[in-house]
Design an enzyme around this catalytic site. Structure first.
Site, short mmCIF file in Angstrom:
data_model
loop_
_atom_site.label_atom_id
_atom_site.label_comp_id
_atom_site.label_asym_id
_atom_site.label_seq_id
_atom_site.Cartn_x
_atom_site.Cartn_y
_atom_site.Cartn_z
CG ASN B 337 -2.07 -0.59 1.11
OD1 ASN B 337 -2.30 -1.09 0.07
ND2 ASN B 337 -3.04 -0.72 1.77
CB THR B 338 4.24 2.23 1.10
OG1 THR B 338 4.44 1.19 2.75
CG2 THR B 338 4.95 2.86 1.25
NE ARG B 632 -9.18 9.12 5.30
CZ ARG B 632 -7.26 9.10 5.80
NH1 ARG B 632 -7.36 8.53 6.11
NH2 ARG B 632 -7.43 9.20 4.65
CG LEU B 784 2.86 7.88 4.01
CD1 LEU B 784 2.49 8.92 3.35
CD2 LEU B 784 3.80 6.54 3.53
C1 LIG Z 1 -4.63 4.25 -2.08
C2 LIG Z 1 -3.83 4.77 -0.41
C3 LIG Z 1 -3.59 5.73 0.11
C4 LIG Z 1 -2.78 6.05 1.03
N1 LIG Z 1 -2.04 7.69 1.29
C5 LIG Z 1 -1.59 7.72 2.02
C6 LIG Z 1 -0.97 8.77 2.58
O1 LIG Z 1 -1.17 9.27 1.56
N2 LIG Z 1 -0.33 9.84 3.91
C7 LIG Z 1 -0.30 8.52 4.69
O2 LIG Z 1 -0.02 8.25 5.64
N3 LIG Z 1 -0.94 6.60 3.85
C8 LIG Z 1 -1.45 7.10 3.08
N4 LIG Z 1 -2.21 5.24 2.91
C9 LIG Z 1 -1.94 4.09 4.04
C10 LIG Z 1 -0.79 4.14 3.89
O3 LIG Z 1 0.29 3.58 3.25
C11 LIG Z 1 -0.65 2.94 4.36
O4 LIG Z 1 -0.74 2.14 5.31
C12 LIG Z 1 1.22 1.88 4.92
O5 LIG Z 1 2.11 2.08 3.38
C13 LIG Z 1 1.17 0.40 4.91
O6 LIG Z 1 2.85 0.23 5.02
P1 LIG Z 1 3.54 -0.71 5.82
O7 LIG Z 1 4.38 -0.79 4.95
O8 LIG Z 1 2.55 -1.64 6.78
O9 LIG Z 1 2.52 -2.05 4.13
P2 LIG Z 1 2.64 -2.52 2.92
O10 LIG Z 1 3.08 -1.09 2.43
O11 LIG Z 1 0.74 -2.52 2.56
O12 LIG Z 1 3.53 -3.39 2.99
C14 LIG Z 1 3.22 -5.05 2.90
C15 LIG Z 1 3.79 -5.63 2.43
O13 LIG Z 1 3.75 -7.20 2.46
C16 LIG Z 1 3.32 -8.17 1.40
N5 LIG Z 1 2.53 -8.92 1.85
C17 LIG Z 1 1.51 -9.57 2.58
N6 LIG Z 1 0.97 -10.83 2.84
C18 LIG Z 1 1.85 -11.32 2.56
C19 LIG Z 1 3.54 -12.48 3.05
N7 LIG Z 1 2.35 -13.46 3.39
N8 LIG Z 1 3.83 -12.73 2.60
C20 LIG Z 1 5.21 -12.02 2.39
N9 LIG Z 1 4.70 -10.33 1.99
C21 LIG Z 1 3.10 -10.45 2.03
C22 LIG Z 1 2.37 -6.91 0.77
O14 LIG Z 1 2.17 -7.41 -0.56
C23 LIG Z 1 3.00 -5.86 0.84
O15 LIG Z 1 4.35 -5.68 -0.85
C24 LIG Z 1 -2.87 5.13 2.00
C25 LIG Z 1 -2.91 4.04 1.61
C26 LIG Z 1 -3.40 3.51 0.02
C27 LIG Z 1 -4.27 2.41 -0.04
#
Ligand SMILES: Cc1cc2nc3c(=O)[nH]c(=O)nc-3n(C[C@H](O)[C@H](O)[C@H](O)COP(=O)(O)OP(=O)(O)OC[C@H]3O[C@@H](n4cnc5c(N)ncnc54)[C@H](O)[C@@H]3O)c2cc1C
Ligand SMILES: Cc1cc2nc3c(=O)[nH]c(=O)nc-3n(C[C@H](O)[C@H](O)[C@H](O)COP(=O)(O)O)c2cc1C
Lengths: 207, 805
Positions: B337-338, B632, B784
């Protein structure tokens, strides 16, 4: 009049569901249509005891008490989807509520043909002795290109198709009345179908 | 010869089974017949794909490997049993083992002419394009009165019947030989050269050049400059790779991106045609992924699950500490999602923010906070709140014209913004210790990212959608992708191993301590990674509607077909992994909807997605219906109350404030009918089937509120631009699942805790997979901050626990 509309698929996204929802809304002044889902119903497995699981019995009761049934079927591999087939097997194998029930078949599909082959099969299936529904003859409502057919309000956007559906539906209302007349004097055959058994037939029992 | 026999029913007692068993025995000297049963085959369900399950895979492999298939079908209601329909549907959905396979149909029934109608239906089904079997014509073998046909040994009693069955079977053996000749791969020759075709992208057609030599596809190059960076990449790198690697057009489409996947495949097929080849031959070739791979085993210091922002950050920190790390990522490219994020990340940096002028309404907001009653603040936040009141008082007294901020304002807003009560009356707010870590250390995360290679736009301080204050640090370059690109480069340059298409399936647990993970490789091989500790960074569960519905306690209803802005990979895997180790969960009932999403795809950055100061939301009647600055939740509820679909109205100036877009993309979307543009507001209204007078009146009023700085209708109090300059735009929007606040319970050191509040040895979690911080509602831009802050902590602590306060 009170009808039930059976969504002929277990998919979460279905244009056949949309078609029924549109009919429900569009014909609300002419009839009440209750939409029944088949998602999650147990798969038919021909149990020795011939007892329908609770969820199937519930659907059976609805069919039984409705004035008519509308089935909206997609087409999978040139025929009706397995989940719909399974429901019909259950009903034919247990309570047999379709016997003499007026049925209207409609169908939507993404391509141009609008589930015509599935509808053909469904007619044959509903004609089997333990189902013996009264399927409205000749009128066939096929909705092709169904992905583009509904707007965000769930309204059917093809005007000619709306007219066609209205005609079909009026015919069905009439057909339900006529069928009612027909089967008044028909209890003997109905009884026979209720008791029909392939085991007996094969022994030269009841026809 | 080897045949598969399928018993066409799941009934406990079946004459068709007896018939197949007889055939198996009787023809054992001529051919091997293996009988498959339908008993364990799940009911076909398009919306719950189980093509990967053991049973479906078993059928697929056995049918693929067999020389031919014999189907014995009963007749149920003049057709074939649903159990047989069901397996054939599975075998025609994503897998197509029947393609070109010789098939013989037989049937046993009680009735003398029984199963003849079922056999006819079965022929039609087997002929459907998805199945495409080669069915032996004629030779209908119908066994009537089956109850009398077998003796006690299960042998057919009638000699005549056995003779006929033998003749049918002999014919089938010959038929199989001949039919399989059709399946021998044909040679393929191309006119060598590079062929220009197009692939279908989200935002219109993409130029693609395909280079062919005499007998090979050498290269596929797609120009993706008009696509959303990062998301579509998966399709545009992986599908060409598979095609070239396997020299085949038989490649799996990528889930969540089937249209673009098919676009690439069809484009290559067109190029093959242009070069005088027959693409059908390539479509019949085996998949590249069917090449079997050996299981793999690795040992490292730390394994990170998921290559999103949190995971890559944790990995970078492990490397900084001088240790080795493997990152296992489920999808073909990192980012999760990042990569989709709009970009701005929140961090209070008063020194920088004070350089900007305050904008209308901000002082008012500060005053509102200052005037809150202490009783309304939860006890653990009261000390901080009192200090904040004083800070605000001083600022207001000094008549500050600059943008105010402080760690405390950040903290209190995060806390207030996350406070919610669910349908059952349970109140939730952000856990103080986690909120404190976030708000105290987010700025360090910005600084750290700069070191890693992310540069931020210092000339602008933004307020992300769904945020409460202008403290967004916006990276230069393509938004969310900017972080991922820099982090990926950093970890790869520093020796991390990033394994894509490697979903983690299990934790290795011994005596309550975690020792690594077991994943599945791209070709189905088992990958075991031994490590001292595991960091779960797999994101939330926004793309798992079932799971959302299971835990939901906040929304009155979540539709089965709700769209999401999330990557399809975000299915709660890490939460399930945590549960398998006894982890506790927190706040799982709370999910966030993004009120302003693409109605068809759930995506955020289609159309004109502008800062809320420039939102003008109108419903399907052309009227405003809500304070666009609302939370929201308020926007979502208001949208639902107005029939979900609504429009964002913009003019040519507002257009310039949009995130993540370009004129080319906008033009393509207008052309595709997903964005509306017109030289007059009246014309725009007509395109939307809205009464022109109503829309014109709405905009007139809105413009006057901007001038006045206040909105008597809905109370919007922060404004930016008016709607004046043609052309005008309308972007259709609907709510979609956006974020999941709940997750694994962690402490400030990112240790995953069990139900007794104890640390699970060796298990860490950071990012959206963890809960407690955002509580009932995550503020825009706080994620983020969260993932980079807690990601850093997880990376450090997974090497050696440190205490942070
Ligand atoms: C469209 C959109 C816009 C956004 N805009 C903003 C913003 O402007 N500002 C803000 O602060 N937040 C924003 N957010 C929220 C934010 O992007 C997310 O909450 C954040 O990026 C989550 O980061 P993360 O590293 O926890 O997970 P993610 O970035 O989602 O990464 C998780 C990773 O784990 C992998 N994965 C999943 N299951 C498994 C498995 N079983 N084995 C191996 N890998 C796996 C996935 O493929 C993915 O690559 C937005 C979200 C979305 C969807
Ligand atoms: C729900 C159901 C519907 C049936 N419909 C038909 C039918 O339409 N025509 C027919 O000839 N037999 C019909 N039968 C009888 C089957 O053909 C008979 O049970 C036969 O033995 C099936 O083969 P099996 O023993 O392999 O299950 C039906 C049986 C069931 C359980």
């Amino acid at each position: 009049m009170k009808f039930i509309g059976i969504v002929g698929t277990n998919a979460t996204k279905s244009t056949n569901r949309k078609l029924l929802q549109f009919m429900q809304k569009h014909f609300s002044k002419k009839a009440e249509i209750e939409i029944c889902e088949i998602k999650g119903l147990p798969a038919f497995n021909q149990p020795e005891n011939r007892i329908a699981p609770e969820e199937i019995q519930a659907l059976s009761d609805k069919v039984e008490s409705a004035d008519g049934v509308i089935i909206a079927t997609p087409e999978y591999d040139h025929t009706v989807p397995a989940p719909l087939k399974s429901v019909l097997e259950w009903l034919s194998y247990t309570s047999r509520p379709f016997i003499d029930k007026p049925v209207m078949i409609v169908g939507a599909s993404y391509g141009a043909l609008g589930s015509s082959r599935a509808q053909g099969h469904l007619r044959q299936i509903l004609d089997a002795p333990e189902l013996k529904a009264r399927v409205m003859p000749s009128e066939e409502f096929l909705l092709g290109h169904s992905l583009q057919a509904f707007d965000d309000n769930g309204d059917l956007v093809y005007a000619d198709k709306v007219t066609e559906l209205e005609e079909c539906f009026d015919q069905f209302l009439l057909f339900v009345d006529i069928t009612d007349q027909l089967i008044k004097n028909h209890s003997f055959q109905t009884e026979k179908n209720k008791n029909f058994s392939w085991e007996k037939v094969s022994e030269g029992g009841n026809n | 010869m080897k045949f598969i026999g399928i018993v066409g029913t799941n009934a406990a007692k079946s004459y068709n089974r007896m018939l197949l068993q007889f055939m198996k025995k009787h023809f054992s000297d001529k051919a091997e017949i293996e009988i498959l049963e339908l008993t364990d085959v799940p009911m076909f369900d398009e919306s719950d794909d189980q093509s990967d399950s053991d049973i479906i895979q078993m059928f697929n492999t056995k049918i693929s490997d067999a020389d031919g298939v014999i189907i014995a079908t009963p007749e149920h209601n003049h057709s074939v049993p649903s159990a047989l329909n069901s397996i054939l549907e599975w075998m025609s959905f994503n897998l197509h083992p029947f393609d070109g396979k010789p098939v013989m149909i037989v049937g046993a029934s009680l009735h003398p002419q029984g199963s003849s109608r079922a056999q006819l239906h079965l022929r039609q089904i087997l002929d459907a394009p998805g199945v495409n079997a080669t069915v032996m014509p004629g030779s209908e073998f119908l066994l009537g009165q089956a109850q009398k046909a077998f003796d006690d040994n299960g042998d057919l009693k009638s000699e005549g019947t056995v003779d006929f069955l033998e003749s049918c079977f002999t014919k089938f053996q010959r038929f199989t030989e001949i039919a399989n000749l059709l399946n021998v791969p044909e040679d393929l020759n191309f006119k060598p050269g590079t062929f220009e075709v197009t692939a279908k992208g989200h935002n219109g057609d993409l130029p693609m050049s395909v280079t062919l030599s005499k007998d090979r596809i050498e290269d596929i190059d797609i120009d993706t400059s008009t696509e959303t960076k990062g998301i579509a990449d998966v399709v545009f790198t992986r599908i060409p790779q598979e095609i070239v690697k396997g020299q085949t057009l038989n490649v799996d489409v990528i889930s969540g991106a089937s249209i673009t996947s098919h676009g690439v495949i069809d484009g290559v097929a067109r190029a093959v045609k242009m070069a005088g080849g027959n693409p059908e031959i390539l479509k019949k070739r085996p998949k590249a992924s069917n090449i079997v791979q050996k299981d793999e085993e690795y040992t490292t210091d730390v394994v990170v699950v998921g290559a999103g922002g949190a995971g890559l950050t944790a990995a970078a920190k492990v490397l900084d500490e001088g240790k080795n790390v493997i990152v296992a990522e489920k999808f073909p490219s990192p980012g999760g999602n990042t990569v989709r994020a709009g970009g701005p990340m929140n961090a209070a940096d008063p020194e920088w923010q004070n350089k900007f002028d305050a904008i209308p309404g901000e002082a008012h907001r500060l005053k509102e906070i200052k005037d809150m009653k202490l009783d309304d603040i939860d006890p653990e936040y009261r000390d901080d709140f009192k200090k904040l009141q004083k800070q605000i008082g001083d600022y207001l007294d000094s008549d500050g014209k600059y943008l105010f901020d402080s760690k405390l304002l950040f903290r209190i807003q995060t806390y207030l913004g996350g406070k919610r009560t669910d349908l059952q009356g349970n109140e939730i707010h952000g856990q103080y210790d986690l909120v404190k870590i976030l708000t105290d250390h987010a700025l360090e995360s910005v600084k750290w990212l700069e070191k890693v290679g992310v540069s931020f736009d210092k000339n602008e301080v933004t307020m992300p959608v769904g945020a409460l204050w202008r403290r967004g640090h916006k990276p230069m370059g393509p938004e969310g992708f900017a972080y991922i690109q820099a982090l990926q480069k950093y970890i790869e340059d520093n020796g991390a191993k990033l394994m894509t298409e490697t979903p983690v399936k299990e934790l290795i647990i011994e005596d309550g301590k975690i020792y690594g993970v077991i994943a599945r490789g791209a070709n189905g091989q088992k990958i075991t990674i031994h490590a001292e500790s595991v960091v779960l960074a797999s994101g939330g569960y926004g793309a798992n509607t079932k799971m959302l519905k299971k835990y939901n306690t906040y929304w009155t209803e979540i539709d089965d077909d709700i769209q999401t802005s999330n990557s399809p990979a975000i299915t709660g895997d890490g939460i399930k992994l945590g549960l398998s180790a006894g982890a506790d969960l927190v706040g799982m009932g709370f999910s966030q909807m993004m009120p302003v999403s693409d109605p068809d795809t759930g995506e955020l950055f289609t159309g004109l997605q502008v800062p809320p100061a420039n939102f003008i939301m109108v419903n399907q009647q052309g009227k405003r219906f809500v304070n666009e600055y609302g939370s929201r939740d308020q926007l979502t509820q208001a949208a639902i109350d107005n029939g979900s679909l609504f429009y964002l109205i913009a003019d040519d100036e507002i257009k310039k404030t949009a995130y993540n877009t370009s004129q080319e993309k906008l033009d393509a979307q207008v052309k595709a009918g997903t964005l509306f543009r017109d030289d007059t507001l009246e014309g725009l209204a007509k395109q939307l089937k809205i009464d022109p007078e109503v829309l014109v009146d709405t905009i007139k009023k809105y413009n006057s509120y901007v001038d006045a700085g206040s909105d008597p209708e809905f109370g919007k109090d922060v404004f930016d631009l008016k709607v004046v300059k043609a052309p005008f735009y309308a972007t259709p929007r609907k709510p979609a699942v956006h974020h999941t606040m709940g997750g694994l319970k962690i402490d400030t050191g990112t240790h995953v805790l069990n139900k007794d509040g104890e640390i699970i040895d060796g298990l860490y979690a950071a990012g959206e997979v963890a809960g407690g911080l955002h509580a009932g509602n995550r503020l825009g831009g706080n994620s983020l901050a969260d993932i980079f802050t807690f990601g850093r902590i997880a990376g450090e602590n997974s090497v050696e626990d440190k205490v942070l306060d």
